[in-house]
Design a protein around this motif. Structure first.
Motif, PDB file in Angstrom:
ATOM      1  N   THR A 271      -3.876  10.063  -2.442  1.00  0.00           N
ATOM      2  CA  THR A 271      -4.206   8.821  -3.133  1.00  0.00           C
ATOM      3  C   THR A 271      -3.702   7.635  -2.310  1.00  0.00           C
ATOM      4  OG1 THR A 271      -4.139   9.799  -5.342  1.00  0.00           O
ATOM      5  CG2 THR A 271      -3.809   7.419  -5.202  1.00  0.00           C
ATOM      6  N   ILE A 272      -4.565   6.668  -2.100  1.00  0.00           N
ATOM      7  CA  ILE A 272      -4.173   5.409  -1.456  1.00  0.00           C
ATOM      8  C   ILE A 272      -4.159   4.344  -2.540  1.00  0.00           C
ATOM      9  CG2 ILE A 272      -4.799   3.662   0.253  1.00  0.00           C
ATOM     10  CD1 ILE A 272      -6.140   5.867   1.871  1.00  0.00           C
ATOM     11  N   LYS A 273      -2.975   3.818  -2.825  1.00  0.00           N
ATOM     12  CA  LYS A 273      -2.805   2.827  -3.884  1.00  0.00           C
ATOM     13  C   LYS A 273      -2.569   1.457  -3.276  1.00  0.00           C
ATOM     14  CE  LYS A 273      -0.041   1.745  -7.993  1.00  0.00           C
ATOM     15  NZ  LYS A 273       1.091   2.197  -8.869  1.00  0.00           N
TER      16      LYS A 273
ATOM     17  N   GLU B 135      -6.454   2.522  -7.145  1.00  0.00           N
ATOM     18  CA  GLU B 135      -6.130   3.819  -6.555  1.00  0.00           C
ATOM     19  C   GLU B 135      -7.414   4.478  -6.050  1.00  0.00           C
ATOM     20  OE1 GLU B 135      -3.977   6.265  -9.254  1.00  0.00           O
ATOM     21  OE2 GLU B 135      -2.094   5.141  -9.025  1.00  0.00           O
TER      22      GLU B 135
ATOM     23  N   VAL C 162      -3.269   3.111   7.862  1.00  0.00           N
ATOM     24  CA  VAL C 162      -4.138   2.546   6.831  1.00  0.00           C
ATOM     25  C   VAL C 162      -4.147   1.027   6.990  1.00  0.00           C
ATOM     26  CG1 VAL C 162      -4.553   2.250   4.362  1.00  0.00           C
ATOM     27  CG2 VAL C 162      -3.668   4.428   5.224  1.00  0.00           C
TER      28      VAL C 162
ATOM     29  N   GLU D 188       5.201   9.165  -4.020  1.00  0.00           N
ATOM     30  CA  GLU D 188       4.954   8.542  -2.721  1.00  0.00           C
ATOM     31  C   GLU D 188       5.434   9.477  -1.602  1.00  0.00           C
ATOM     32  OE1 GLU D 188       5.604   4.318  -0.316  1.00  0.00           O
ATOM     33  OE2 GLU D 188       6.637   4.665  -2.231  1.00  0.00           O
TER      34      GLU D 188
ATOM     35  N   VAL E  15       0.860  -1.179   0.000  1.00  0.00           N
ATOM     36  CA  VAL E  15       0.000   0.000   0.000  1.00  0.00           C
ATOM     37  C   VAL E  15       0.898   1.231   0.000  1.00  0.00           C
ATOM     38  CG1 VAL E  15      -1.734   1.304   1.264  1.00  0.00           C
ATOM     39  CG2 VAL E  15      -1.854  -1.202   1.214  1.00  0.00           C
TER      40      VAL E  15
ATOM     41  N   ILE F  40      -9.073   3.843   7.642  1.00  0.00           N
ATOM     42  CA  ILE F  40      -8.118   4.820   8.170  1.00  0.00           C
ATOM     43  C   ILE F  40      -8.417   5.020   9.648  1.00  0.00           C
ATOM     44  CG2 ILE F  40      -7.310   7.208   8.088  1.00  0.00           C
ATOM     45  CD1 ILE F  40      -7.931   7.262   5.144  1.00  0.00           C
TER      46      ILE F  40
ATOM     47  N   ILE G 128       1.026   5.616  -0.255  1.00  0.00           N
ATOM     48  CA  ILE G 128       0.315   6.884  -0.111  1.00  0.00           C
ATOM     49  C   ILE G 128       0.963   7.882  -1.068  1.00  0.00           C
ATOM     50  CG2 ILE G 128      -0.515   8.625   1.491  1.00  0.00           C
ATOM     51  CD1 ILE G 128      -1.408   5.792   2.173  1.00  0.00           C
TER      52      ILE G 128
ATOM     53  N   SER H  11       4.490  10.853   2.774  1.00  0.00           N
ATOM     54  CA  SER H  11       3.880  10.434   4.045  1.00  0.00           C
ATOM     55  C   SER H  11       3.385  11.621   4.851  1.00  0.00           C
ATOM     56  CB  SER H  11       4.898   9.641   4.877  1.00  0.00           C
ATOM     57  OG  SER H  11       6.045  10.441   5.157  1.00  0.00           O
TER      58      SER H  11
ATOM     59  N   CYS I 145      -7.810  15.558   1.079  1.00  0.00           N
ATOM     60  CA  CYS I 145      -7.553  15.278   2.486  1.00  0.00           C
ATOM     61  C   CYS I 145      -8.280  16.303   3.366  1.00  0.00           C
ATOM     62  CB  CYS I 145      -6.055  15.317   2.768  1.00  0.00           C
ATOM     63  SG  CYS I 145      -5.653  14.956   4.489  1.00  0.00           S
TER      64      CYS I 145
ATOM     65  N   PHE J 167     -10.176  -0.351   2.354  1.00  0.00           N
ATOM     66  CA  PHE J 167      -9.226   0.129   3.356  1.00  0.00           C
ATOM     67  C   PHE J 167      -9.979   0.804   4.500  1.00  0.00           C
ATOM     68  CE2 PHE J 167      -9.873   3.699   0.522  1.00  0.00           C
ATOM     69  CZ  PHE J 167      -9.988   4.777   1.385  1.00  0.00           C
TER      70      PHE J 167
END
Length: 470
Positions: A336-338, A401, A415, A325, A316, A356, A318, A327, A406, A354
């Protein structure tokens, strides 16, 4: 005994005698030595642990695992067969709805009755009466017999009495589940206050998120035996693994039974034969997943993950708005959460999802491809893009994706990722293929000089000034 110990359980066991018929009980009383007319059922077996003052402990387990038996022995309402329980301080317990109440007494009279049982003087109860009545908030019903109360009113009164006696040990066994949402919120706030003041909490609930957020450590019981004792998040994960394994076994048994029944009727019912074939394929697919390379299963057993592994979460990531990518995000930025996956067998009816959670363990949101597919199907748009309708061949690797703005408040977030097989399109029947805790982390910050918002999320309020309100 150390002065900081609140509860000490040492080799505790409870055995019940099960008789096939009432006459066997009489025969056992008449002839207790010559023959045993009963079967032994061990509700709890060789349990030992210590709880320190001020700790909050969760107890998890399926129905019949021994949770209520343990609590009753801690409270002293049930004697152990072997072993011992030591408690230090005043105990307040919510075990069974209405326990300790006289149904013919009014709520007011039961407050004084319960307060006396808990060791308060009449004067002490009078001093706390207004606080108890205010917390219970049952109005004029306070002077009516409690046998006329609803379950919600009953638990309101019971909880109000127990927490106002400032117990050293508070035991709550699923009782709050009957209360409305506002009352539950007030209860949890009161429990947190008691914990901060040094009260020891034993909390039994099937609500895993409540156990995770409200307790520091937890105990997992299965058929009366301790399975795990440790950090609440670790115990909750193991409980999920246990539930998954039970569901998987149930699915196998149901599929095999359906196959056998349909095969027997195949000559006269083509529809049943077709159902049997479908069920057989499901059983074979599940059994096939269990024969995957042992090193693959061992790898995931060591991680914070579990599942049949018909599909595997490879990772996973972010990503920011540019696909890089990262953080770290500010409120208002694109996130985006892939989730990358591999099909280990031929798959269909897939849901990639997923959750959170913030660092306090509170679940902020959950979302999955099935959520999107349900919405698109209801609106009759984009049917060809529904992931639930797609098939994936064994060995195929793919990714999903999830994109959003946010709006989370400043915090650290975890996650959790999962891939499941959904047997209908409405989360009615689910098979967990792979679940992964702590799949990724990210932080959200606020640009203090530009934009400030408090709480767990930003709802994006606008405003309008009305200079001459009516």
């Amino acid at each position: 005994m150390s002065s900081d110990i609140s509860i000490k359980v040492d080799n505790l066991s409870k055995c019940y005698h099960i008789y096939d018929k009432p006459s066997d009980r009489l025969l056992q009383m008449i002839s207790p030595v010559r023959k045993q007319y009963y079967k032994e059922f061990w509700a709890l077996r060789d349990l030992s642990f210590e709880i320190k003052r001020g700790e909050s402990i969760g107890i998890l387990g399926r129905n019949g695992s021994g949770k209520s038996t343990l609590l009753q022995m801690i409270c002293g309402t049930l004697n152990p067969t072997t072993g011992s329980v030591q408690t230090f301080g005043r105990i307040a317990a919510l075990l069974e709805l209405g326990s300790g109440f006289n149904p013919d007494f009014t709520g007011r009279e039961n407050i004084f009755l319960n307060g006396t049982i808990l060791g308060l003087t009449h004067k002490e109860i009078e001093d706390r009466f207004d606080a108890i009545a205010a917390f219970a908030d049952i109005g004029e019903h306070l002077d009516q017999p409690v046998k006329t109360y609803s379950s919600g009113m009953l638990v309101r009164l019971a909880f109000a009495v127990q927490v106002q006696v400032t117990p050293d040990i508070l035991i709550v066994d699923e009782a709050l589940a009957v209360g409305d949402a506002l009352f539950q919120k007030r209860c949890f706030q009161q429990i947190e206050k008691l914990i901060s003041d040094g009260t020891t909490l034993l909390f039994v609930s099937h609500d895993q998120e409540s156990v995770r957020t409200l307790t520091h450590r937890a105990l997992l019981l299965h058929k009366g035996v301790k399975q795990l004792w440790g950090k609440s998040s670790d115990v909750v994960l193991e409980y999920r693994r246990m539930l998954h394994e039970d569901e998987r076994q149930s699915f196998l048994e149901y599929g095999a039974k359906l196959t056998a029944n349909a095969a027997a009727a195949a000559a006269t019912a083509a529809a049943e034969a077709e159902a049997a074939s479908t069920a057989a394929e499901a059983v074979l697919a599940t059994e096939k997943s269990n024969t995957k390379a042992p090193e693959l299963k061992e790898k995931h057993n060591k991680l914070k993950s579990f599942g049949d592994l018909d599909a595997e979460i490879l990772g996973v990531k972010i990503l920011d708005a540019k696909g890089v990518e990262v953080s770290h995000f500010y409120i208002g930025e694109r996130i985006t959460i892939k989730v990358s996956l591999r099909a280990n067998v031929d798959l269909d009816n897939v849901n990639v999802a997923f959750r959170i959670r913030n660092k306090e363990g509170v679940k902020i949101t959950s979302w999955g491809t099935l959520n999107h597919d349900m919405r698109a199907s209801a609106q009759n748009v984009g049917q060809s893009d529904l992931i639930w309708l797609k098939s994936f061949k064994a060995g195929a690797e793919f990714a999903v994706e999830f994109n959003a703005t946010c709006t989370l408040g400043a915090n650290l977030y975890e996650v959790q990722a999962t891939v499941t097989r959904e047997h209908d399109m409405f989360y009615g029947s689910q098979q967990i293929l792979h679940w992964m805790d702590e799949a990724a982390f990210f932080t959200v910050a606020i640009k203090q000089q530009e934009y400030v918002v408090g709480g767990i999320c930003d709802l994006g309020f606008d405003q309008k000034l009305i200079e001459h309100p009516l």
